[in-house]
Design an enzyme around this catalytic site. Structure first.
Site, PDB file in Angstrom:
ATOM      1  N   SER A  25     -14.522   9.722  18.569  1.00 54.14           N
ATOM      2  CA  SER A  25     -14.410  10.828  19.522  1.00 54.14           C
ATOM      3  C   SER A  25     -12.976  11.230  19.839  1.00 54.14           C
ATOM      4  O   SER A  25     -12.724  12.380  20.184  1.00 54.14           O
ATOM      5  CB  SER A  25     -15.140  10.482  20.813  1.00 54.14           C
ATOM      6  N   HIS A  37     -20.979  12.646  17.850  1.00 55.75           N
ATOM      7  CA  HIS A  37     -20.200  13.811  17.393  1.00 55.75           C
ATOM      8  C   HIS A  37     -20.538  14.212  15.959  1.00 55.75           C
ATOM      9  O   HIS A  37     -19.865  15.060  15.371  1.00 55.75           O
ATOM     10  CB  HIS A  37     -18.699  13.527  17.515  1.00 55.75           C
ATOM     11  N   LYS A  84     -23.880  17.276  23.026  1.00 56.45           N
ATOM     12  CA  LYS A  84     -22.657  17.821  22.429  1.00 56.45           C
ATOM     13  C   LYS A  84     -23.027  19.038  21.570  1.00 56.45           C
ATOM     14  O   LYS A  84     -23.285  20.093  22.127  1.00 56.45           O
ATOM     15  CB  LYS A  84     -21.920  16.704  21.706  1.00 56.45           C
TER      16      LYS A  84
HETATM   17  C1  LIG Z   1     -18.978   8.566  20.608  1.00 57.35           C
HETATM   18  C2  LIG Z   1     -19.667   8.831  21.911  1.00 57.35           C
HETATM   19  N1  LIG Z   1     -20.761   8.127  22.227  1.00 57.35           N
HETATM   20  C3  LIG Z   1     -21.411   8.328  23.376  1.00 57.35           C
HETATM   21  C4  LIG Z   1     -20.998   9.266  24.292  1.00 57.35           C
HETATM   22  C5  LIG Z   1     -21.740   9.465  25.566  1.00 57.35           C
HETATM   23  O1  LIG Z   1     -22.603  10.551  25.459  1.00 57.35           O
HETATM   24  P1  LIG Z   1     -23.085  11.353  26.759  1.00 57.35           P
HETATM   25  O2  LIG Z   1     -21.975  12.288  27.111  1.00 57.35           O
HETATM   26  O3  LIG Z   1     -24.343  12.020  26.361  1.00 57.35           O
HETATM   27  O4  LIG Z   1     -23.298  10.318  27.823  1.00 57.35           O
HETATM   28  C6  LIG Z   1     -19.876  10.035  24.001  1.00 57.35           C
HETATM   29  C7  LIG Z   1     -19.427  11.085  24.964  1.00 57.35           C
HETATM   30  O5  LIG Z   1     -18.352  11.219  25.339  1.00 57.35           O
HETATM   31  C8  LIG Z   1     -19.189   9.805  22.794  1.00 57.35           C
HETATM   32  O6  LIG Z   1     -18.079  10.499  22.504  1.00 57.35           O
END
Ligand SMILES: Cc1ncc(COP(=O)(O)O)c(C=O)c1O
Length: 389
Positions: free
Chosen positions: A186, A214, A245
């Site tokens: 991310s 992502h 996302k």
């Molecule tokens: C790689 C990754 N996993 C999990 C999440 C968490 O997802 P959510 O925003 O739906 O809680 C994010 C969000 O920032 C992320 O970037």
């Protein structure tokens, strides 16, 4: 000011340390633009082009999603009222799970309230004391928390290091072995070598847990990292993904063998002890999956924009941390310099905030491209970055 029975302020030192190091975080809520744009936002009465959103396909404001939300709102109301295991679920939740499993090519899928909830509560349900987790050093915070909560021995390996994974898997004699990795990281925007990690899992009898937050709607024509690498789903692979996302909605899923989703249904604390998602969030996600399946032009537009911005940034000679996705971080010096650069961009009508430690070890401006950016938006950003240099 926080006081405790006349004894003074409780967190003065902590706040001062954060402020002295420029590490205070500030919530900047958007004002309405009267129309729900995803490529623009209004902050402090200033209209800006948004390069800080994970709404990669611009679906959060797509008419089909909004229509699905309104229709389901009239049928089911808003709040779910209780957890899925009591009375919070609806036929839309079940339909979304079936559609997700079909989309990902797995036997089953289980819906969870967010990506954070999925990682922090599914990982502890899949590994416990006596087991071994291998986790990439750049995995998302929710994975780190899931590993901590699991009580399994966790070994953090160097970013994408196949040789370390292989060495650890050969040396360690644990009960169950689980490799956990983001597919698209991310904060760096690079892509894990899922195909080669999967080979190691097969060779050493390990489970593979992939965070496709992502990658969903982005890689593999929108279907995620397995499709990107030409891999087929298999019983030892657990695919976690988010609706929050590229799919423009809210919530997350675990797509896997039915044995795994059955286990999670009975043991995953984030499912059992939390109110279900509103039915209208499920309706929006169903509409989003349909759009990704039926309108390939959305994913094409995302990648065309990504390539255009990435080539421009490469020509400027900026370090992009190995980006291979619509997340394009750029290194712009010390934390203080990076904050000043974000402010400079803000004054040019561009929203691209600084990502600070501890989210990352090296401060950076994390740019995200979306399908809705126009050529003009991208050129304005590139011109401003050229001025910065
Ligand atoms: C790689 C990754 N996993 C999990 C999440 C968490 O997802 P959510 O925003 O739906 O809680 C994010 C969000 O920032 C992320 O970037």
């Amino acid at each position: 000011m926080l006081c405790f029975q006349g004894e003074g302020i409780l967190f003065e030192n902590e706040l001062k340390i954060l402020a002295d190091q420029d590490l205070m975080r500030h919530i900047r809520d958007r004002q309405t633009l009267k129309v729900p744009f995803s490529r623009k936002l209004m902050l402090n009465s200033t209209e800006l082009v948004n390069f800080a959103s994970n709404d990669y396909l611009g679906l959060s404001s797509h008419p089909k999603l909004m229509e699905a939300v309104i229709q389901s709102l009239h049928l089911y109301g808003f709040g779910a009222g209780s957890s899925r295991l009591l009375s919070g679920g609806t036929e839309l939740h079940a339909e979304l799970e079936d559609k997700t499993a079909a989309f990902k090519g797995t036997e089953a899928a289980l819906l969870l309230n967010s990506g954070y909830t999925a990682n922090s509560s599914a990982i502890p349900a899949l590994a416990g004391s006596g087991d071994l987790i291998l986790s990439d050093e750049l995995n998302h915070a929710s994975i780190i928390d899931g590993c901590r909560l699991s009580r399994a021995r966790t070994i953090v390996y160097s970013h994408c290091s196949l040789s370390e994974i292989e060495r650890i898997l050969s040396e360690e004699k644990a009960g169950r072995k689980l490799i956990v990795t983001d597919s698209v990281f991310s904060m760096n925007g690079d892509i894990a070598p899922i195909d080669r990690i999967n080979d190691l899992c097969l060779a050493h009898g390990a489970l593979l847990y992939i965070d496709d937050a992502h990658a969903t709607g982005v890689l593999g024509r929108g279907r995620g990292s397995l499709a990107h690498f030409g891999l087929k789903p298999a019983d030892h692979i657990i695919q976690m993904g988010t609706f929050s996302k590229a799919l423009g909605s809210l919530g997350a899923f675990i797509a896997a063998a039915k044995e795994i989703t059955d286990l999670l249904t009975s043991t995953c604390r984030g499912l059992i002890f939390s109110t279900a998602l509103p039915a209208c969030a499920a309706a929006a996600s169903i509409a989003a999956l349909k759009l990704v399946e039926q309108e390939s032009s959305l994913v094409d537009a995302l990648w065309t924009n990504r390539q255009r911005l990435f080539s421009g940034i490469e020509r400027l000679g900026l370090n992009t941390f190995g980006s291979a996705s619509p997340i394009i971080p750029i290194q712009t010096g010390t934390l203080e310099q990076t904050i000043r650069h974000s402010e400079f961009l803000f004054n040019r009508g561009i929203y691209a905030p600084t990502i600070k430690p501890p989210s990352v070890s090296i401060p950076r401006i994390r740019l995200t491209t979306t399908a809705s950016h126009t050529g003009q938006d991208l050129d304005a950003l590139l011109n401003a970055l050229a001025e910065l240099r």
